[in-house]
Design an enzyme around this catalytic site. Structure first.
Site, short mmCIF file in Angstrom:
data_model
loop_
_atom_site.label_atom_id
_atom_site.label_comp_id
_atom_site.label_asym_id
_atom_site.label_seq_id
_atom_site.Cartn_x
_atom_site.Cartn_y
_atom_site.Cartn_z
N PHE A 1 0.87 -1.19 0.00
CA PHE A 1 0.00 0.00 0.00
C PHE A 1 0.89 1.23 0.00
O PHE A 1 1.62 1.47 0.97
CB PHE A 1 -0.84 -0.06 1.28
N LEU B 1 1.07 4.99 0.19
CA LEU B 1 0.46 6.30 0.44
C LEU B 1 1.56 7.31 0.82
O LEU B 1 1.68 8.36 0.20
CB LEU B 1 -0.57 6.19 1.58
N GLU C 1 4.91 9.44 1.36
CA GLU C 1 6.07 9.84 0.55
C GLU C 1 7.11 10.44 1.49
O GLU C 1 6.79 10.78 2.64
CB GLU C 1 5.64 10.86 -0.52
N TRP D 1 8.71 4.17 2.83
CA TRP D 1 8.33 3.40 4.03
C TRP D 1 7.22 2.40 3.74
O TRP D 1 6.31 2.24 4.55
CB TRP D 1 7.87 4.33 5.17
N THR E 1 5.62 -1.03 3.59
CA THR E 1 5.71 -2.40 4.10
C THR E 1 5.39 -3.38 2.97
O THR E 1 4.45 -3.15 2.20
CB THR E 1 4.70 -2.59 5.26
N CYS F 1 -8.95 2.82 4.42
CA CYS F 1 -8.09 1.63 4.56
C CYS F 1 -7.29 1.71 5.85
O CYS F 1 -7.14 0.71 6.58
CB CYS F 1 -7.10 1.55 3.39
N GLN G 1 8.88 -5.95 46.46
CA GLN G 1 7.70 -5.07 46.26
C GLN G 1 7.79 -4.27 44.97
O GLN G 1 6.80 -4.10 44.25
CB GLN G 1 7.55 -4.11 47.45
N LEU H 1 13.83 -7.61 33.24
CA LEU H 1 14.77 -8.65 32.78
C LEU H 1 16.23 -8.26 32.96
O LEU H 1 17.12 -9.06 32.64
CB LEU H 1 14.50 -9.00 31.30
N GLU I 1 0.62 4.39 10.67
CA GLU I 1 -0.85 4.36 10.79
C GLU I 1 -1.38 5.49 11.66
O GLU I 1 -2.33 5.30 12.43
CB GLU I 1 -1.30 3.02 11.37
C1 LIG Z 1 8.21 0.47 9.61
C2 LIG Z 1 7.25 1.38 8.90
C3 LIG Z 1 6.36 0.85 7.98
C4 LIG Z 1 5.48 1.69 7.27
N1 LIG Z 1 4.64 1.16 6.33
C5 LIG Z 1 3.90 1.99 5.54
C6 LIG Z 1 3.12 1.47 4.45
O1 LIG Z 1 3.05 0.25 4.24
N2 LIG Z 1 2.48 2.34 3.62
C7 LIG Z 1 2.53 3.70 3.82
O2 LIG Z 1 1.93 4.43 3.02
N3 LIG Z 1 3.26 4.23 4.85
C8 LIG Z 1 3.95 3.41 5.71
N4 LIG Z 1 4.68 3.93 6.76
C9 LIG Z 1 4.78 5.39 6.91
C10 LIG Z 1 4.08 5.93 8.13
O3 LIG Z 1 2.69 5.87 7.98
C11 LIG Z 1 4.59 7.38 8.38
O4 LIG Z 1 5.93 7.25 8.86
C12 LIG Z 1 3.74 8.15 9.34
O5 LIG Z 1 2.52 8.51 8.74
C13 LIG Z 1 4.41 9.42 9.86
O6 LIG Z 1 4.94 10.17 8.81
P1 LIG Z 1 6.47 10.70 8.90
O7 LIG Z 1 7.34 9.55 9.23
O8 LIG Z 1 6.75 11.44 7.62
O9 LIG Z 1 6.49 11.70 10.11
P2 LIG Z 1 6.07 13.25 10.10
O10 LIG Z 1 4.71 13.40 9.53
O11 LIG Z 1 7.20 14.03 9.52
O12 LIG Z 1 6.00 13.52 11.66
C14 LIG Z 1 7.16 13.82 12.46
C15 LIG Z 1 6.67 14.21 13.85
O13 LIG Z 1 5.85 15.38 13.77
C16 LIG Z 1 4.58 15.14 14.35
N5 LIG Z 1 3.55 15.91 13.66
C17 LIG Z 1 3.26 15.94 12.32
N6 LIG Z 1 2.22 16.75 12.09
C18 LIG Z 1 1.83 17.25 13.29
C19 LIG Z 1 0.82 18.15 13.73
N7 LIG Z 1 -0.07 18.70 12.88
N8 LIG Z 1 0.74 18.44 15.06
C20 LIG Z 1 1.58 17.88 15.94
N9 LIG Z 1 2.56 17.01 15.59
C21 LIG Z 1 2.69 16.72 14.29
C22 LIG Z 1 4.37 13.64 14.20
O14 LIG Z 1 3.41 13.17 15.13
C23 LIG Z 1 5.78 13.13 14.49
O15 LIG Z 1 6.00 13.09 15.87
C24 LIG Z 1 5.52 3.09 7.52
C25 LIG Z 1 6.41 3.61 8.49
C26 LIG Z 1 7.25 2.77 9.18
C27 LIG Z 1 8.20 3.35 10.19
#
Ligand SMILES: Cc1cc2nc3c(=O)[nH]c(=O)nc-3n(C[C@H](O)[C@H](O)[C@H](O)COP(=O)(O)OP(=O)(O)OC[C@H]3O[C@@H](n4cnc5c(N)ncnc54)[C@H](O)[C@@H]3O)c2cc1C
Length: 395
Positions: A140, A142, A144, A173, A175, A249, A290, A349, A374
């Protein structure tokens, strides 16, 4: 695998509130089947898979054979179970490893669900049966590199060229990316965001594996690159336009996660409980101190609360349409509590807590990904804030 109370007739430490009694016979049967599968096929090898960074792709067919893929979908050779049964399966899978549960979530909730919900009948007939069997693997796309929490800022585009579609962009990212036969890719079109079914052997489609992960190591995570990927007219999912497609989804997958996280937490709690009973220090089992008892009690309460919350949300979903904010509450609360349980168990542990000889640090590291993907903890907090106040604080 049934647990026995240490005090006959009284609470079972490993099912303290007797949540088992809240399940229907069929749910218990499915739970036990998945529990056995995890015990037989996952637990003995998972530390090694995690260490070498390999997803056991050979399990895909086996998971298909026991009906775990697209499990709560009807027809097209899917199992058509209740949502609670699907959730319980996720709990057991994630007791094994978040990476194994992630595979099932991505296959069923993120790849099959959009085809099942928004696909044409030909698309459903073509893709769903082999995906339910685990013969065809989906992913999937979504997120970037610069569009994570805010998928509306995605740049990947699909433009018409005669009757064809031409896709350009990249997804990060993802999966299952490197093992997928088909990708459901969300792209910007003149009409809005739309979903495309992209066979991964299409010219112009390439995949780069994301290496050096310290979390979800027994899961494949990839970058998808689409360079003038030409697809026929019928590659588009006809029944949805706009972000509500991918978001629906995500709600399905998040539902699995709010159950799954409790499985990871339970694995950590059980490891800590067993360890505390065996480990002696100062001439006594550490379970008799405790401070250790307090940590065990906190972990037990967290696991039981998480399971009750999951079951309640599952029953709500089985009862009819559910407010996505309910799912956000479950995802947020159960994942952050699971992470807390994992960190506490890690401490119980001692030094052994940092090795892969025990499941705890593996779960702890995995849960860092589950906390972020997610919808991050913050994103779900803002969804709850909006549900409570009517004000969106996203931007
Ligand atoms: C192992 C893994 C598997 C994944 N698999 C998939 C997949 O199969 N398909 C897919 O499409 N994506 C996938 N993802 C991507 C995942 O959904 C995104 O990493 C996630 O949505 C967060 O986006 P980002 O990493 O760009 O973080 P960012 O959006 O850059 O966020 C960085 C930080 O800023 C915070 N933040 C952002 N906006 C705000 C706001 N408005 N207010 C307050 N805080 C905010 C966030 O909470 C976070 O703490 C995967 C990610 C990982 C790590």
């Amino acid at each position: 695998m049934t647990h026995h109370p240490v005090r006959p007739g009284l609470a079972d430490p490993k099912d303290f509130l007797d949540i088992d009694s809240l399940l229907m016979d069929e749910e218990r049967l499915i739970r036990d089947t998945v529990r056995r599968f995890v015990a037989d096929r996952v637990l003995a090898s998972i530390a090694e898979w995690f260490e070498v960074g390999r997803f056991p792709v050979e399990l895909a067919g086996e998971m298909g054979a026991i009906g775990l893929l697209g499990m709560n979908l009807d027809g097209y050779e899917c199992s058509g179970t209740s949502n609670v049964a699907y959730g319980l399966a996720c709990t057991e899978l994630e007791y094994g490893d978040s990476g194994i549960r992630s595979f099932v979530s991505v296959q069923g909730s993120l790849s099959m669900f959009p085809i099942w919900s928004y696909g044409s009948d030909e698309q459903k007939q073509r893709w769903l049966p082999p995906m339910a069997a685990g013969e065809t693997i989906g992913c999937f796309g979504l997120t970037e590199a610069d569009a994570g929490s805010d998928p509306s800022s995605m740049r990947t585009s699909a433009r018409r060229d005669g009757a064809d579609w031409v896709l350009n962009g990249s997804k990060m990212w993802i999966t299952n990316g490197g093992i997928a036969d088909v990708a459901v890719v969300w792209a910007r079109t003149d009409d809005g965001i739309r979903g495309f079914i992209v066979p991964t052997d299409t010219a112009g489609f390439t995949v780069n594996e994301i290496k050096h992960k310290m979390s979800l190591r027994a899961s494949v995570t990839s970058e998808l690159v689409l360079d003038n990927v030409r697809l026929p007219e019928d590659a588009v999912l006809p029944e949805v336009i706009g972000l509500k497609g991918p978001l629906s989804c995500l709600d399905e997958a998040r539902f699995g996660i709010l159950f799954g996280a409790v499985g990871a937490a339970r694995a950590c709690f059980e490891a800590a409980l067993d360890y505390a009973g065996e480990r002696e220090m100062f001439g006594r089992p550490i379970a008799s101190f405790q401070l250790i008892q307090q940590q065990l009690a906190e972990m037990m309460m967290s696991v039981n609360r998480g399971m009750l919350l999951a079951l309640h949300i599952g029953r709500m979903k089985d009862g009819g349409p559910i407010d996505p904010a309910h799912i956000s509450m479950g995802k947020l609360d159960n994942v952050r509590n699971a992470l807390e349980v994992a960190r506490t168990a890690r401490s119980v542990l001692g030094a052994n807590g940092i090795t892969l000889d025990y499941p705890v640090i593996r779960h702890m590291n995995n849960l860092e990904s589950v906390y972020t993907y997610e919808g991050t903890n913050e994103v779900h907090t803002l969804i709850l804030g909006e549900a409570l106040t009517g004000h969106s604080a996203f931007s």
